[in-house]
Design an enzyme around this catalytic site. Structure first.
Site, PDB file in Angstrom:
ATOM      1  N   ASP A  11       0.848  -1.182   0.000  1.00 45.88           N
ATOM      2  CA  ASP A  11       0.000   0.000   0.000  1.00 45.88           C
ATOM      3  C   ASP A  11       0.892   1.244   0.000  1.00 45.88           C
ATOM      4  O   ASP A  11       2.114   1.130  -0.097  1.00 45.88           O
ATOM      5  CB  ASP A  11      -0.966  -0.026   1.186  1.00 45.88           C
ATOM      6  CG  ASP A  11      -0.267  -0.021   2.542  1.00 45.88           C
ATOM      7  OD1 ASP A  11       0.942   0.309   2.612  1.00 45.88           O
ATOM      8  OD2 ASP A  11      -0.930  -0.358   3.541  1.00 45.88           O
ATOM      9  N   VAL A  12       0.307   2.395   0.138  1.00 43.36           N
ATOM     10  CA  VAL A  12       1.066   3.644   0.068  1.00 43.36           C
ATOM     11  C   VAL A  12       2.113   3.743   1.189  1.00 43.36           C
ATOM     12  O   VAL A  12       3.122   4.429   1.041  1.00 43.36           O
ATOM     13  CB  VAL A  12       0.107   4.867   0.067  1.00 43.36           C
ATOM     14  CG1 VAL A  12      -0.554   5.053   1.420  1.00 43.36           C
ATOM     15  CG2 VAL A  12       0.815   6.124  -0.384  1.00 43.36           C
TER      16      VAL A  12
END
Length: 126
Positions: A11-12
């Site tokens: 994810d980010v």
């Protein structure tokens, strides 16, 4: 099998997205066949997931090297049960108990007769 965590897996924040652990386990199950020169398309059929129980115990991050294992627990008339683990070193990050059903190419559940079960034992059990 060893898997490196790439940016596309995260994810980010650089943490492995939860669904990717399922992908890692799928790759390890397929690799059991490929490593023996066989295909997961087995004897006129293939295996599909019927039921899973997953336990997320820790987080992998970008750049980690993970070991993904796949052990056969049992082979039965219409499928098999496996236990899988994702580790970073000695740390267990994820476990999966999965029940697979054998489907024929026409989509019907197939039987694993004695000859198919014996071949699976040879291929999948170490």
């Amino acid at each position: 099998m060893t898997i490196r965590v790439y940016y596309e897996d995260t994810d980010v924040g650089g943490v492995v997205y939860y669904a990717n652990y399922l992908k890692f386990c799928e790759r390890a199950r397929s690799e059991l066949f490929f490593s023996k020169g066989e295909s997961p398309l087995f004897e006129g059929g293939h295996f599909v997931v019927r039921h899973i129980e997953a336990d997320y115990l820790g987080s992998a991050v970008l750049g980690d090297l993970l070991e993904v294992s796949a052990e056969v627990v049992s082979i039965r008339g219409t499928g098999l049960q496996m236990h899988q683990t994702v580790r970073r070193g000695n740390e267990v990050l994820f476990t999966l108990d999965v029940r697979l059903v054998y489907l024929m190419t026409d989509g019907r559940v197939g039987r694993l007769d004695a000859a198919k079960r014996e071949k699976l034992k040879t291929l999948l059990e170490e």
